[in-house]
Motif scaffolding. Structure first.
Motif, PDB file in Angstrom:
ATOM      1  N   LEU A 170      -7.623  -1.491  -4.347  1.00 41.81           N
ATOM      2  CA  LEU A 170      -7.982  -0.220  -3.714  1.00 41.81           C
ATOM      3  C   LEU A 170      -7.304   0.958  -4.419  1.00 41.81           C
ATOM      4  O   LEU A 170      -7.905   2.012  -4.595  1.00 41.81           O
ATOM      5  CB  LEU A 170      -7.595  -0.236  -2.233  1.00 41.81           C
ATOM      6  N   TRP A 171      -6.064   0.780  -4.820  1.00 38.70           N
ATOM      7  CA  TRP A 171      -5.309   1.834  -5.498  1.00 38.70           C
ATOM      8  C   TRP A 171      -5.913   2.142  -6.855  1.00 38.70           C
ATOM      9  O   TRP A 171      -5.994   3.288  -7.273  1.00 38.70           O
ATOM     10  CB  TRP A 171      -3.854   1.402  -5.619  1.00 38.70           C
ATOM     11  N   LEU A 172      -6.398   1.098  -7.553  1.00 40.03           N
ATOM     12  CA  LEU A 172      -6.990   1.277  -8.879  1.00 40.03           C
ATOM     13  C   LEU A 172      -8.393   1.884  -8.816  1.00 40.03           C
ATOM     14  O   LEU A 172      -8.840   2.486  -9.781  1.00 40.03           O
ATOM     15  CB  LEU A 172      -7.063  -0.055  -9.630  1.00 40.03           C
ATOM     16  N   ALA A 173      -9.064   1.712  -7.679  1.00 37.36           N
ATOM     17  CA  ALA A 173     -10.465   2.177  -7.541  1.00 37.36           C
ATOM     18  C   ALA A 173     -10.571   3.689  -7.510  1.00 37.36           C
ATOM     19  O   ALA A 173      -9.743   4.426  -7.193  1.00 37.36           O
ATOM     20  CB  ALA A 173     -11.090   1.599  -6.288  1.00 37.36           C
ATOM     21  N   LYS A 201       0.405 -14.167   0.199  1.00 36.61           N
ATOM     22  CA  LYS A 201       0.927 -13.157  -0.732  1.00 36.61           C
ATOM     23  C   LYS A 201      -0.120 -12.701  -1.751  1.00 36.61           C
ATOM     24  O   LYS A 201      -0.179 -11.517  -2.076  1.00 36.61           O
ATOM     25  CB  LYS A 201       2.157 -13.705  -1.460  1.00 36.61           C
ATOM     26  N   THR A 202      -0.932 -13.601  -2.244  1.00 37.57           N
ATOM     27  CA  THR A 202      -1.892 -13.236  -3.287  1.00 37.57           C
ATOM     28  C   THR A 202      -2.820 -12.118  -2.821  1.00 37.57           C
ATOM     29  O   THR A 202      -2.944 -11.089  -3.481  1.00 37.57           O
ATOM     30  CB  THR A 202      -2.707 -14.468  -3.728  1.00 37.57           C
ATOM     31  N   LEU A 203      -3.453 -12.291  -1.685  1.00 29.79           N
ATOM     32  CA  LEU A 203      -4.329 -11.229  -1.166  1.00 29.79           C
ATOM     33  C   LEU A 203      -3.522 -10.028  -0.704  1.00 29.79           C
ATOM     34  O   LEU A 203      -3.990  -8.896  -0.807  1.00 29.79           O
ATOM     35  CB  LEU A 203      -5.193 -11.751  -0.023  1.00 29.79           C
ATOM     36  N   ALA A 204      -2.301 -10.261  -0.228  1.00 28.27           N
ATOM     37  CA  ALA A 204      -1.472  -9.166   0.260  1.00 28.27           C
ATOM     38  C   ALA A 204      -1.142  -8.161  -0.838  1.00 28.27           C
ATOM     39  O   ALA A 204      -0.966  -6.985  -0.566  1.00 28.27           O
ATOM     40  CB  ALA A 204      -0.180  -9.697   0.877  1.00 28.27           C
ATOM     41  N   TYR A 205      -1.050  -8.615  -2.079  1.00 28.36           N
ATOM     42  CA  TYR A 205      -0.800  -7.629  -3.140  1.00 28.36           C
ATOM     43  C   TYR A 205      -2.059  -7.268  -3.911  1.00 28.36           C
ATOM     44  O   TYR A 205      -2.185  -6.160  -4.414  1.00 28.36           O
ATOM     45  CB  TYR A 205       0.340  -8.041  -4.076  1.00 28.36           C
ATOM     46  N   LEU A 206      -3.036  -8.172  -4.003  1.00 27.65           N
ATOM     47  CA  LEU A 206      -4.248  -7.861  -4.764  1.00 27.65           C
ATOM     48  C   LEU A 206      -5.144  -6.829  -4.071  1.00 27.65           C
ATOM     49  O   LEU A 206      -5.677  -5.935  -4.728  1.00 27.65           O
ATOM     50  CB  LEU A 206      -5.058  -9.129  -5.033  1.00 27.65           C
ATOM     51  N   VAL A 207      -5.323  -6.952  -2.774  1.00 28.79           N
ATOM     52  CA  VAL A 207      -6.224  -6.034  -2.067  1.00 28.79           C
ATOM     53  C   VAL A 207      -5.737  -4.583  -2.166  1.00 28.79           C
ATOM     54  O   VAL A 207      -6.502  -3.712  -2.582  1.00 28.79           O
ATOM     55  CB  VAL A 207      -6.450  -6.480  -0.603  1.00 28.79           C
ATOM     56  N   PRO A 208      -4.463  -4.288  -1.853  1.00 29.01           N
ATOM     57  CA  PRO A 208      -4.047  -2.885  -1.995  1.00 29.01           C
ATOM     58  C   PRO A 208      -4.039  -2.407  -3.448  1.00 29.01           C
ATOM     59  O   PRO A 208      -4.344  -1.245  -3.718  1.00 29.01           O
ATOM     60  CB  PRO A 208      -2.645  -2.833  -1.394  1.00 29.01           C
ATOM     61  N   LEU A 209      -3.730  -3.298  -4.374  1.00 25.41           N
ATOM     62  CA  LEU A 209      -3.741  -2.905  -5.778  1.00 25.41           C
ATOM     63  C   LEU A 209      -5.148  -2.542  -6.240  1.00 25.41           C
ATOM     64  O   LEU A 209      -5.352  -1.532  -6.905  1.00 25.41           O
ATOM     65  CB  LEU A 209      -3.164  -4.017  -6.650  1.00 25.41           C
ATOM     66  N   SER A 261       0.840  -1.211   0.000  1.00 23.30           N
ATOM     67  CA  SER A 261       0.000   0.000   0.000  1.00 23.30           C
ATOM     68  C   SER A 261       0.865   1.248   0.000  1.00 23.30           C
ATOM     69  O   SER A 261       0.606   2.200  -0.744  1.00 23.30           O
ATOM     70  CB  SER A 261      -0.918   0.013   1.223  1.00 23.30           C
ATOM     71  N   HIS A 262       1.890   1.233   0.829  1.00 18.15           N
ATOM     72  CA  HIS A 262       2.812   2.371   0.901  1.00 18.15           C
ATOM     73  C   HIS A 262       3.510   2.584  -0.442  1.00 18.15           C
ATOM     74  O   HIS A 262       3.587   3.714  -0.931  1.00 18.15           O
ATOM     75  CB  HIS A 262       3.840   2.143   2.006  1.00 18.15           C
ATOM     76  N   ALA A 263       4.000   1.506  -1.032  1.00 21.75           N
ATOM     77  CA  ALA A 263       4.704   1.612  -2.313  1.00 21.75           C
ATOM     78  C   ALA A 263       3.792   2.182  -3.397  1.00 21.75           C
ATOM     79  O   ALA A 263       4.211   3.040  -4.186  1.00 21.75           O
ATOM     80  CB  ALA A 263       5.238   0.243  -2.732  1.00 21.75           C
ATOM     81  N   LEU A 264       2.557   1.735  -3.437  1.00 17.58           N
ATOM     82  CA  LEU A 264       1.615   2.242  -4.441  1.00 17.58           C
ATOM     83  C   LEU A 264       1.295   3.716  -4.214  1.00 17.58           C
ATOM     84  O   LEU A 264       1.298   4.512  -5.157  1.00 17.58           O
ATOM     85  CB  LEU A 264       0.335   1.415  -4.429  1.00 17.58           C
TER      86      LEU A 264
END
Length: 72
Positions: free
Chosen positions: A69-72, A59-67, A40-43
């Protein structure tokens, strides 16, 4: 990152979050939430995030969920 404040994405994956309430058998993982915070911080800061995590961290949810949210 240096902060203990959880990102919105990490809160979604917490024991009291919607994933735990909606999906039977969902197990919140502290390492998953930490990785989610880093992503989330990196994005949000447009900086790279290089992370290594073992089997079972989530890992899958760890990167998909923030991504998502970032795209929304």
């Amino acid at each position: 990152m240096g902060t203990s404040r959880k990102s919105k994405a990490a809160r979604l994956l917490a024991a009291s979050g919607p994933f735990a309430k909606q999906f039977p058998g969902f197990v919140p993982r502290e390492q998953q939430q930490t990785l989610t915070d880093a992503i989330s911080h990196a994005l949000s800061e447009s900086v790279p995030c290089l992370a290594e995590a073992g089997t079972g961290v989530g890992k899958t949810l760890a990167y998909l969920v923030p991504l998502l949210l970032w795209l929304a």
